[in-house]
Design a protein around this motif. Structure first.
Motif, mmCIF file in Angstrom:
data_model
loop_
_atom_site.group_PDB
_atom_site.id
_atom_site.type_symbol
_atom_site.label_atom_id
_atom_site.label_comp_id
_atom_site.label_asym_id
_atom_site.label_seq_id
_atom_site.Cartn_x
_atom_site.Cartn_y
_atom_site.Cartn_z
ATOM 1 N N UNK A 119 3.712 -11.277 1.741
ATOM 2 C CA UNK A 119 2.586 -10.492 1.244
ATOM 3 C C UNK A 119 2.335 -10.795 -0.232
ATOM 4 N N UNK A 120 1.117 -10.530 -0.656
ATOM 5 C CA UNK A 120 0.726 -10.829 -2.031
ATOM 6 C C UNK A 120 1.580 -10.022 -3.009
ATOM 7 N N UNK A 121 1.730 -10.561 -4.179
ATOM 8 C CA UNK A 121 2.578 -9.931 -5.195
ATOM 9 C C UNK A 121 2.083 -8.533 -5.560
ATOM 10 N N UNK A 122 0.781 -8.324 -5.427
ATOM 11 C CA UNK A 122 0.196 -7.036 -5.804
ATOM 12 C C UNK A 122 0.319 -5.977 -4.702
ATOM 13 N N UNK A 123 0.917 -6.344 -3.567
ATOM 14 C CA UNK A 123 1.064 -5.382 -2.460
ATOM 15 C C UNK A 123 1.865 -4.179 -2.949
ATOM 16 N N UNK A 124 1.234 -3.012 -2.918
ATOM 17 C CA UNK A 124 1.782 -1.831 -3.583
ATOM 18 C C UNK A 124 2.428 -0.854 -2.606
ATOM 19 N N UNK A 125 3.230 0.076 -3.121
ATOM 20 C CA UNK A 125 3.787 1.136 -2.264
ATOM 21 C C UNK A 125 2.704 1.931 -1.546
ATOM 22 N N UNK A 126 1.566 2.137 -2.200
ATOM 23 C CA UNK A 126 0.466 2.857 -1.561
ATOM 24 C C UNK A 126 -0.079 2.068 -0.368
ATOM 25 N N UNK A 127 -0.185 0.757 -0.521
ATOM 26 C CA UNK A 127 -0.658 -0.082 0.587
ATOM 27 C C UNK A 127 0.368 -0.103 1.717
ATOM 28 N N UNK A 128 1.644 -0.129 1.364
ATOM 29 C CA UNK A 128 2.718 -0.048 2.347
ATOM 30 C C UNK A 128 2.587 1.239 3.161
#
Length: 276
Positions: A119-128
């Protein structure tokens, strides 16, 4: 009683016999889809070619088709329509409880089978959390409800967890483990021991080498029943992909129908064992 094909969600669905379910059998197909829904594609760091190769490596291709005799026998199929790369329903939801999380392969994968960034480096906890709320929890609730309905009607439920595995271990796997023709995975609490021995005998008669819990172990049980209700039985049947497909191009091999027939015979044995 459930009848026909029920969409449930764009991400997963239930397939039942036209005249309804007649036996307490739920065949779960969690890793058979190659689909990455368009709204999730931007989360992945891979190029299209790289993603295509990763899907080929990680998909339990054709498992839905191999286990389709379930419907003719009166059982129900619960099918994941989305690639496990988006969300893996077989993992525990809490990364601290999930051993595969250390490899970046918890419920939401962050690493590829070669341990590179998925996944992209910017994949955030919120997106998770968004993926968990949109995919994981609705899937888990729906499958749990199916098992509950089965218990309410039949007082028992047997889950067959339908999988396959590559003939050669992927980099994230333990290369020391045995890779038989058929792997039977089970947890001691939920294992259907009587039928398991019959299935092993059928495989032996067909000249198939089998192993218990190798190269993969255990079998899916909804969390609400996990090690708490012995009336919920579960058995994983994993097929070595070299038995039925070309692992380089992902196409079926000329032995596909032979393996399909074997799985059909195993399911017939299961159906007889659970028939009310």
């Amino acid at each position: 009683p459930r009848t026909g094909s029920e969409p449930m969600s764009q991400y997963f669905g239930i397939v039942t016999p036209p005249r309804g379910v007649t036996i307490p059998l739920v065949v779960h197909v969690p890793h058979g889809s190659r689909e990455i829904p368009g709204n999730f594609r931007p989360q992945f760091a891979l190029t299209d070619d790289e993603l295509r190769n990763e899907i080929l490596a990680m998909t339990d291709a054709y498992t839905g088709e191999l286990f389709q005799a379930t419907i003719e026998l009166g059982g129900l199929m619960f099918v994941n329509r989305t690639s496990r790369l988006v969300m893996d329903p077989e993992r525990f939801p809490d990364d601290e409880e999930e051993p595969m999380s250390a490899k970046g392969m918890g419920a939401i994968y962050t690493k590829t089978s070669h341990s590179s960034r998925l996944r992209v480096e910017s994949f955030s906890p919120d997106e998770h959390n968004d993926v968990m709320e949109k995919l994981y929890w609705p899937y888990a609730r729906a499958l749990g409800d199916v098992v509950t309905e089965c218990l309410d009607r039949f007082s028992t439920c047997l889950i067959i967890d339908a999988h396959s595995f590559p003939s050669e271990p992927l980099p994230y796997e333990d290369a020391r483990l045995e890779r038989p023709d058929i792997c039977f995975g089970h947890d001691p609490y939920h294992a259907p021991c009587d039928v398991l021995e019959k299935l092993k005998a059928i495989c032996a008669d067909r000249g198939r080498h089998v192993a218990d819990n190798s190269p993969f172990a255990g079998s899916y049980v909804p969390l609400s029943y996990y090690r708490s209700d012995s009336q919920v039985k579960s058995l994983m049947i994993e097929i070595n992909r070299g038995q039925y497909m070309n692992e380089v191009d992902g196409e079926k091999s000329d032995r596909f129908s032979e393996v399909e027939d074997l799985i059909g015979t195993l399911l017939e044995c299961v159906a007889v064992s659970v028939k009310p």
